[in-house]
Design an enzyme around this catalytic site. Structure first.
Site, short mmCIF file in Angstrom:
data_model
loop_
_atom_site.label_atom_id
_atom_site.label_comp_id
_atom_site.label_asym_id
_atom_site.label_seq_id
_atom_site.Cartn_x
_atom_site.Cartn_y
_atom_site.Cartn_z
N MET A 207 -4.31 -6.69 -7.19
CA MET A 207 -3.70 -7.71 -8.04
C MET A 207 -4.68 -8.61 -8.80
O MET A 207 -4.27 -9.62 -9.34
CB MET A 207 -2.74 -8.57 -7.20
CG MET A 207 -1.54 -7.79 -6.71
SD MET A 207 -0.62 -7.00 -8.06
CE MET A 207 0.42 -5.87 -7.19
N GLY B 257 0.78 -1.23 0.00
CA GLY B 257 0.00 0.00 0.00
C GLY B 257 0.81 1.28 0.00
O GLY B 257 0.35 2.28 0.54
N THR B 258 1.98 1.29 -0.65
CA THR B 258 2.72 2.56 -0.69
C THR B 258 2.00 3.58 -1.57
O THR B 258 2.08 4.79 -1.31
CB THR B 258 4.18 2.39 -1.17
OG1 THR B 258 4.19 1.93 -2.51
CG2 THR B 258 4.95 1.43 -0.28
N ASN B 259 1.32 3.11 -2.60
CA ASN B 259 0.54 4.06 -3.42
C ASN B 259 -0.65 4.60 -2.64
O ASN B 259 -1.00 5.78 -2.78
CB ASN B 259 0.09 3.40 -4.72
CG ASN B 259 1.20 3.42 -5.75
OD1 ASN B 259 1.52 4.46 -6.31
ND2 ASN B 259 1.81 2.26 -5.99
N LEU C 28 -10.57 -7.31 -12.84
CA LEU C 28 -12.01 -7.24 -12.54
C LEU C 28 -12.83 -7.58 -13.78
O LEU C 28 -12.35 -7.50 -14.91
CB LEU C 28 -12.32 -5.83 -12.03
CG LEU C 28 -11.58 -5.50 -10.74
CD1 LEU C 28 -11.56 -4.01 -10.47
CD2 LEU C 28 -12.20 -6.25 -9.56
N ASN D 119 -6.21 2.99 -12.56
CA ASN D 119 -5.21 1.99 -12.17
C ASN D 119 -3.83 2.60 -12.33
O ASN D 119 -3.58 3.36 -13.27
CB ASN D 119 -5.32 0.75 -13.07
CG ASN D 119 -4.30 -0.32 -12.70
OD1 ASN D 119 -4.09 -0.62 -11.53
ND2 ASN D 119 -3.64 -0.90 -13.71
N HIS E 76 0.02 1.54 -13.08
CA HIS E 76 0.79 0.39 -13.59
C HIS E 76 2.27 0.79 -13.63
O HIS E 76 2.61 1.88 -14.12
CB HIS E 76 0.30 0.00 -14.99
CG HIS E 76 1.00 -1.20 -15.51
ND1 HIS E 76 0.71 -2.48 -15.06
CD2 HIS E 76 2.02 -1.34 -16.40
CE1 HIS E 76 1.51 -3.34 -15.66
NE2 HIS E 76 2.31 -2.68 -16.47
C1 GAR Z 1 2.96 -0.89 -7.56
O1 GAR Z 1 4.21 -0.83 -8.18
C2 GAR Z 1 1.85 -0.88 -8.62
O2 GAR Z 1 2.14 -0.07 -9.71
C3 GAR Z 1 1.84 -2.34 -9.02
O3 GAR Z 1 2.02 -3.05 -7.80
C4 GAR Z 1 2.76 -2.24 -6.87
C5 GAR Z 1 1.95 -2.12 -5.61
O4 GAR Z 1 2.67 -1.49 -4.59
N1 GAR Z 1 0.63 -2.66 -9.70
C6 GAR Z 1 0.56 -3.55 -10.69
O5 GAR Z 1 1.49 -4.19 -11.08
C7 GAR Z 1 -0.83 -3.71 -11.30
N2 GAR Z 1 -0.72 -4.34 -12.58
P1 GAR Z 1 1.96 -0.82 -3.34
O6 GAR Z 1 1.04 -1.87 -2.71
O7 GAR Z 1 3.10 -0.49 -2.43
O8 GAR Z 1 1.21 0.40 -3.79
#
Ligand code: GAR
Length: 212
Positions: free
Chosen positions: A91, A12-14, A94, A108, A110
């Site tokens: 992940m 969940g850093t985003n 949907l 989203n 990516h």
């Molecule tokens: C992030 O790098 C995001 O872009 C990627 O997973 C990571 C989640 O990190 N998403 C994908 O690959 C979706 N196709 P986070 O949980 O620290 O935000």
């Protein structure tokens, strides 16, 4: 005020970048109303708790397939009266029904420059492994609207990040997060909430800021 739900599966850093942006007042006309996790153990839920944001678990393991998971998520989002769904490290792909329930209202993030290194099987660290194995010199991040096609919806924002000679998938992942994802996602969410994203086919026009 638009009500935002952030869907997560992991660290969940985003999500944290969104929480921090909200605290700074950088999410204009929007509020993070819920965090929904596909896993009960996701650290993202702890981040939500610390920020006093209601957290919910709709666990993938409780459902037979993505179809059933999507339906359960839809029910939850409708009950919470959500206007914008943000996939932040979520992940699971949907269903079409889910996407149609929120037309041009699912974002989203990516970790690559779409249309490179995207689609089925390209998630998390795998994306960076594949980019390094291909030998690209530049990668980056994309925020896009979610359509029926995996990673195929209209692009909202992108930022390039240089690949270094000594990068590992982990170092590249981290730099792309720091230099691109954590900046782009809050910005795109705010633009959406301010009604500044206009979609014309595949093209997203970013409208100028409305004068006060
Ligand atoms: C992030 O790098 C995001 O872009 C990627 O997973 C990571 C989640 O990190 N998403 C994908 O690959 C979706 N196709 P986070 O949980 O620290 O935000």
């Amino acid at each position: 005020m638009k009500r935002i739900a952030v869907l997560v599966s992991g660290g969940g850093t985003n999500l944290q970048a969104l929480i921090d942006a909200q605290a700074r007042g950088d999410i204009k006309n929007g509020v993070i109303a819920a965090v929904i996790s596909s896993s009960p153990d996701a650290f993202a839920l702890e981040r939500a708790k610390r920020a006093d944001i209601p957290g919910y678990v709709v666990a993938r393991k409780d459902f037979a397939d993505n179809q059933a998971l999507s339906l359960a998520l839809l029910d939850k989002l409708k009950a919470l009266d959500i206007d914008l769904v943000v996939l932040a490290g979520f992940m699971y792909v949907l269903t079409e029904e889910f996407v149609h329930a929120f037309p041009n209202a699912i974002l989203n993030v990516h970790p690559a420059l779409i249309p490179a290194f995207c689609g089925e099987g390209f998630y998390g660290l795998h994306v960076h492994e594949k980019a390094l194995a291909y030998g690209v010199k530049v990668s980056g991040a994309t925020v896009h609207f979610v359509s029926e096609e995996c990673d195929g919806g209209p692009v909202i924002l992108q930022k390039a990040v240089n690949v270094r000679e000594d990068d590992t998938p982990k170092t590249l992942q981290r730099r792309i997060m720091e230099e691109a994802e954590w900046q782009l996602l809050p910005k795109a969410v705010s633009l959406f909430c301010e009604d500044r994203l206009e979609v014309e086919g595949r093209i997203v026009h970013i409208l100028p800021q409305k004068s006060e």
